[in-house]
Design a protein around this motif. Structure first.
Motif, short mmCIF file in Angstrom:
data_model
loop_
_atom_site.label_atom_id
_atom_site.label_comp_id
_atom_site.label_asym_id
_atom_site.label_seq_id
_atom_site.Cartn_x
_atom_site.Cartn_y
_atom_site.Cartn_z
N LEU A 155 -42.92 14.23 20.81
CA LEU A 155 -43.01 15.10 19.63
C LEU A 155 -42.49 14.36 18.41
CD1 LEU A 155 -41.73 18.41 21.26
CD2 LEU A 155 -44.11 17.80 20.74
N GLY A 157 -42.00 13.44 14.17
CA GLY A 157 -41.69 14.15 12.94
C GLY A 157 -41.28 13.18 11.87
N ASN A 179 -41.66 18.57 11.90
CA ASN A 179 -41.67 18.02 13.24
C ASN A 179 -42.64 18.80 14.11
OD1 ASN A 179 -39.20 16.19 12.93
ND2 ASN A 179 -38.33 18.17 12.42
N ARG A 180 -43.23 18.12 15.07
CA ARG A 180 -44.00 18.83 16.08
C ARG A 180 -43.02 19.54 17.00
NH1 ARG A 180 -48.55 20.35 14.80
NH2 ARG A 180 -49.14 20.60 16.98
N GLU A 196 -48.24 23.56 20.87
CA GLU A 196 -47.57 22.79 19.84
C GLU A 196 -47.85 23.41 18.47
OE1 GLU A 196 -48.01 18.59 19.75
OE2 GLU A 196 -48.15 18.40 21.94
N TYR A 197 -46.89 23.26 17.56
CA TYR A 197 -47.07 23.74 16.19
C TYR A 197 -46.20 22.90 15.27
CZ TYR A 197 -42.56 26.11 16.75
OH TYR A 197 -41.23 26.39 16.97
N ALA A 198 -46.40 23.06 13.97
CA ALA A 198 -45.61 22.35 12.97
C ALA A 198 -44.37 23.17 12.63
CB ALA A 198 -46.43 22.09 11.72
N GLU A 199 -43.20 22.56 12.76
CA GLU A 199 -41.94 23.20 12.41
C GLU A 199 -41.38 22.52 11.15
OE1 GLU A 199 -38.43 24.32 15.21
OE2 GLU A 199 -37.99 22.34 14.36
#
Length: 277
Positions: A155, A157, A179-180, A196-199
């Protein structure tokens, strides 16, 4: 996944490179990347090896539920190595963690290792007038952790950091990162796992030196989870204190609270920073 990035961030990030780190040695002030969430734009410097470690306790009461969930993160080692000049450092972190939950007189605890953290901080510019000191920090977690704590995925970022010295005793800084991350719910991933998403994360911190050895800070930071079913936010406030025993040894303590229902209720911790000749 949000808690993992929060743990590493709280183990890495400090204004005291600009404020409480005002003790001047031959290698300059100690650039401590803890205890606040916001990273310092400064790097440790060429040839410097620095170890930062500590302990964090978190407690949260689930929304609408009974009992509570607590987390102990012991060790939190972050190794920082200055390479190829004064503007670049390599970073490595690996942390044991224990998570427990309890309700109705019963409880359970899960203990293991989190995924390996790797990063590279590059100082882009020094402060000049209104232009802040700026740095960029590409980072990634690699799935090496215990079954209960690994994401099973790499992951990546990136963190963009900026800060100003407002006076000899007052500094202001912030960071913007993405970050992923993985959703807590399953079933959305390419192999039937968590999606998964963008944080996104944003922070602002003010630091104040208190004499030659001590410093305090006050900070706000937030996570914004851009998940498939909408954006969810967590807001936090925290503050802390540092004490420099010498040019190469610093102790810290911190505490913070969640500001909305989505956030973890409470966290506190302490740690040390050691710079090696």
């Amino acid at each position: 996944m949000r808690r993992r990035w929060m743990g590493w961030a709280l183990a890495g990030g400090s204004l005291f490179a600009m404020t409480a780190g005002s003790l001047q040695g031959q290698r300059g002030p100690l650039v401590a990347d803890r205890p606040d969430f916001t990273e310092a734009a400064a790097t440790v410097g060429r040839g410097v090896v620095q170890l930062e470690f500590g302990y964090t306790y978190e407690y949260d009461r689930p929304e609408g539920g009974r009992g509570g969930v607590w987390t102990h993160s012991l060790g939190e080692p972050l190794l920082r190595i200055g390479v190829l000049g004064e503007r670049l450092e390599l970073r490595l972190g690996l942390s044991p963690v224990s998570v427990g939950a309890g309700a109705d007189g019963r409880s359970f605890t899960e203990t293991g290792m989190e995924d390996l953290y790797l990063g590279t901080k590059l100082l882009l510019t020094e402060q000049e007038g209104l232009r802040p000191a700026m740095a960029v920090l590409p980072q990634v977690t690699v799935p090496t952790g215990s079954d209960a704590f690994t994401s099973d995925r790499t992951l990546p970022g990136v963190n963009f950091i900026y800060g100003w010295d407002l006076s000899e005793d007052v500094s202001l800084a912030g960071s913007t990162q993405v970050n992923r991350a993985l959703s807590d719910a399953g079933g959305g991933g390419p192999r039937g796992g968590a999606a998964e998403y963008a944080e996104w994360a944003q922070s602002t911190v003010a630091g104040f030196s208190v004499g030659a050895r001590a410093g305090v800070y006050a900070e706000w930071f937030a996570f914004f989870h851009a998940e498939a079913d909408g954006t969810r936010a967590e807001h936090y406030a925290n503050g802390g204190f540092t004490w420099s025993f010498s040019d190469d040894l610093q102790w810290d303590i911190r505490a913070g609270v969640g500001l909305n229902e989505s956030a973890t209720g409470f966290f506190t911790g302490t740690g040390l920073v050691v710079r090696f000749p």
